[in-house]
Design an enzyme around this catalytic site. Structure first.
Site, PDB file in Angstrom:
ATOM      1  N   HIS A 142       0.857  -1.259  -0.070  1.00 24.69           N
ATOM      2  CA  HIS A 142      -0.083   0.140   0.036  1.00 24.69           C
ATOM      3  C   HIS A 142       0.805   1.263   0.226  1.00 24.69           C
ATOM      4  O   HIS A 142       0.444   2.265  -0.295  1.00 24.69           O
ATOM      5  CB  HIS A 142      -0.999  -0.044   1.090  1.00 24.69           C
ATOM      6  CG  HIS A 142      -0.220   0.315   2.558  1.00 24.69           C
ATOM      7  ND1 HIS A 142      -0.049  -0.684   3.378  1.00 24.69           N
ATOM      8  CD2 HIS A 142       0.022   1.300   3.158  1.00 24.69           C
ATOM      9  CE1 HIS A 142       0.466  -0.171   4.590  1.00 24.69           C
ATOM     10  NE2 HIS A 142       0.608   1.074   4.472  1.00 24.69           N
ATOM     11  N   ASP A 172      -0.004  -7.724   1.503  1.00 28.94           N
ATOM     12  CA  ASP A 172       0.655  -6.237   1.866  1.00 28.94           C
ATOM     13  C   ASP A 172       2.157  -6.053   1.626  1.00 28.94           C
ATOM     14  O   ASP A 172       2.706  -5.324   2.369  1.00 28.94           O
ATOM     15  CB  ASP A 172       0.061  -5.733   3.041  1.00 28.94           C
ATOM     16  CG  ASP A 172       0.247  -4.065   3.066  1.00 28.94           C
ATOM     17  OD1 ASP A 172       0.122  -3.531   1.711  1.00 28.94           O
ATOM     18  OD2 ASP A 172       0.140  -3.544   3.887  1.00 28.94           O
ATOM     19  N   ASN A 248       5.710   4.859   9.024  1.00 28.14           N
ATOM     20  CA  ASN A 248       6.348   3.852   9.461  1.00 28.14           C
ATOM     21  C   ASN A 248       5.985   2.481   8.484  1.00 28.14           C
ATOM     22  O   ASN A 248       6.976   1.548   8.745  1.00 28.14           O
ATOM     23  CB  ASN A 248       5.890   3.389  10.928  1.00 28.14           C
ATOM     24  CG  ASN A 248       7.002   4.202  11.719  1.00 28.14           C
ATOM     25  OD1 ASN A 248       6.468   5.244  12.579  1.00 28.14           O
ATOM     26  ND2 ASN A 248       8.279   3.844  11.957  1.00 28.14           N
ATOM     27  N   SER A 249       5.072   2.693   7.665  1.00 27.06           N
ATOM     28  CA  SER A 249       4.729   1.693   6.860  1.00 27.06           C
ATOM     29  C   SER A 249       5.910   0.978   6.051  1.00 27.06           C
ATOM     30  O   SER A 249       6.571   1.891   5.536  1.00 27.06           O
ATOM     31  CB  SER A 249       3.418   1.898   5.832  1.00 27.06           C
ATOM     32  OG  SER A 249       2.432   1.712   6.305  1.00 27.06           O
ATOM     33  N   LEU A 268      -3.457  -0.085  15.388  1.00 28.31           N
ATOM     34  CA  LEU A 268      -5.068   0.287  15.719  1.00 28.31           C
ATOM     35  C   LEU A 268      -4.917   1.391  16.795  1.00 28.31           C
ATOM     36  O   LEU A 268      -4.189   1.465  17.672  1.00 28.31           O
ATOM     37  CB  LEU A 268      -5.377  -0.978  16.759  1.00 28.31           C
ATOM     38  CG  LEU A 268      -5.998  -2.227  15.747  1.00 28.31           C
ATOM     39  CD1 LEU A 268      -6.354  -3.453  16.955  1.00 28.31           C
ATOM     40  CD2 LEU A 268      -7.282  -1.849  15.052  1.00 28.31           C
ATOM     41  N   GLY A 306      -7.956 -25.295  -0.983  1.00 27.67           N
ATOM     42  CA  GLY A 306      -9.505 -25.669  -1.463  1.00 27.67           C
ATOM     43  C   GLY A 306     -10.315 -26.113  -0.281  1.00 27.67           C
ATOM     44  O   GLY A 306     -10.855 -26.919  -0.479  1.00 27.67           O
TER      45      GLY A 306
END
Length: 502
Positions: A142, A172, A248-249, A268, A306
């Site tokens: 992202h 991600d 910080n990502s 969070l 599956g």
């Protein structure tokens, strides 16, 4: 309200901070000299360092007592491999607040056509970790998603343009290559072995709010955290109380030896800033991604199990005769699932996979994604009051029988504007469809295809009562249909009928 937030964000100027320099003469100078001498006497400052300003000769902490003195040796080892990532992309916005409003356009028509938009350049920032001296950088998907230009700044202020060579939106993760970089860059070692434990000390390194490289300390607060919401991607996360904030990502979470144990990805928070609940992608998943890049892959190859299942609760454990709630019951199993080939069936309770306890489908997906394709894994199940074991081989979802052929219908075809693909295990896995999905999946519907009522995500099952097995059969059935056409589709868990005249 507590919310989930990713850690990248728009570039901001740091708040101005004024500082008053200390003077080297007078009473303060005398006091400072006395304190320095006292510290040197107890061994906290090497002799002469207080007077000459020489940097102390430090090593990586070798004991708990040494760790309490300073994290500086760890930071010196790890920080040079953590980079800042700056991206730019063009964003289009309506030139008028009512442009694109369905209610307004219903009564007043298309006053503001779609080209009537404003285009502007938007900048954002994030962090990354060099994992190979040749200039291979790992970060969050992202952080660079949709970017038209990517610039990576090293801790020594060198800057390089970067290109995306691998991206995995499911977990991600993204891998970048620095263009024109030397092959002697500082790189972090990825810690694949040695179990992390709650309470282990860690450091988070990144570029929060664009203030510059920042180091925060904390501990491992939790392991195998899941269910954080769709914005976090799939997987199980390391939880830490080390302060991490927007920007910080993609930054590093390192242990006390300076090894990479995770890539920071989310928090969070009630305020959007750090509330001490941060999450990082485990290093074992990062290592598997880097391994695929070195093998020449440009996109992820995830193993496919599956199956659908539910966690075992107390009531279900009692009904099955289990001594305690554990494992995951198989509610549905695709006929081509590798678990089915290992002898598993509906109603079995998967207790362990590769000797690791599992209690959710998310844990199964994550564990399998950290192992290379082609690996044989042992699975333990509980069936009819007994524990049994079997082995299966990790493999991607099969893309045959039928092949996932895609069709795009043009002006000369029936239902122009329809774009669809044959549903098979590969398509089920790619679009996260129900295991029993069949027929043809509508990818997009425009023009006549949209006007008859088709929507993206519909499954076309029958045309005029004839079963549709693949996209080619759908095209033939539409060509044969004349006059009144009846489509049987599956939408949102229910069967629908669409009728129109061709």
């Amino acid at each position: 309200m507590t919310g989930f937030a990713r850690l990248s964000g728009p570039t901001r100027s740091p708040a101005a901070v004024s500082a008053v320099p200390e003077r080297g003469t007078g009473r303060r100078s005398v006091i400072r000299s006395v304190l320095a001498a006292l510290l040197a006497g107890v061994g906290l400052v090497p002799n002469g360092a207080a007077e000459t300003g020489a940097a102390p000769n430090r090593t990586v902490p070798a004991s708990a007592q040494e760790i309490t003195l300073s994290f500086a040796p760890v930071v010196k080892r790890a920080a040079p491999a953590v980079v800042n990532i700056f991206t730019r992309k063009t964003v289009e916005r309506p030139a008028h607040p009512l442009a694109g409003d369905r209610f307004f356009e219903h009564f007043f028509g298309d006053v503001f056509p779609s080209p009537f938009t404003r285009r502007r350049m938007e900048s954002s920032l994030g962090s990354g970790v060099i994992v190979d001296p040749s200039g291979i950088v790992v970060s969050n998907h992202h952080v660079v998603d949709g970017a038209e230009a990517i610039v990576v700044a090293l801790s020594d202020r060198r800057e390089f343009d970067a290109e995306v060579i691998f991206t995995d939106p499911k977990f991600d993760l993204v891998v970048l290559r620095l263009i024109g970089a030397p092959d002697t860059l500082p790189a972090l070692t990825i810690r694949e072995s040695g179990r992390l434990e709650v309470g282990d000390l860690v450091l988070a390194i990144g570029n929060p709010f664009g203030v510059g490289q920042t180091v925060t300390s904390g501990i491992i607060s939790g392991l195998s955290r899941g269910g954080l919401g769709s914005e976090a991607g799939n997987g199980l996360f390391i939880q830490t109380d080390a302060a991490i904030n927007p920007g910080n990502s993609g930054g590093a979470l390192v242990d006390m030896t300076g090894q990479l144990v995770g890539v920071n990805t989310a928090i969070l928070s009630r305020s959007g800033g750090s509330d001490g609940i941060g999450f990082a992608i485990p290093a074992i998943l990062v290592a598997n991604t880097v391994r695929l890049v070195r093998l020449g892959f440009t996109e992820p190859v995830h193993p496919w199990l599956g199956m659908d299942g539910q966690p075992i609760d107390r009531a279900l454990a009692d009904a099955l005769g289990m001594d305690r709630p554990r494992g995951l019951m198989i509610n549905d199993l695709h006929p081509r699932s590798p678990l089915a080939s290992a002898g598993l069936r509906r109603g079995d309770v998967i207790v362990t996979m590769d000797s690791v306890d599992v209690d959710s489908t998310q844990e199964l997906d994550f564990l399998s994604s950290t192992r290379p394709i082609g690996t044989d894994l042992e699975v333990t199940v509980f069936r009819d009051g007994r524990y049994r074991s079997g082995r299966f081989r990790l493999a991607p979802a099969p893309d045959d029988g039928p092949a996932s052929d895609e069709i795009v219908l043009g002006r000369q075809d029936p239902l122009p504007g329809l774009r669809a693909v044959t549903i098979n295990p590969a398509v089920i896995d790619r679009f996260d469809l129900p295991l029993r999905a069949s027929g043809v999946l509508v990818l997009s519907a425009n023009g006549p295809a949209a006007r008859v009522g088709l929507r993206p995500g519909d499954f076309i099952r029958r045309v005029n009562g004839r079963e549709i097995a693949d996209a080619a059969m759908l095209v033939r059935a539409l060509h044969r249909a004349r006059g009144r056409v009846e489509l049987t589709i599956w939408r949102g868990g229910s069967t629908w009928t669409i009728r129109y005249r061709s």
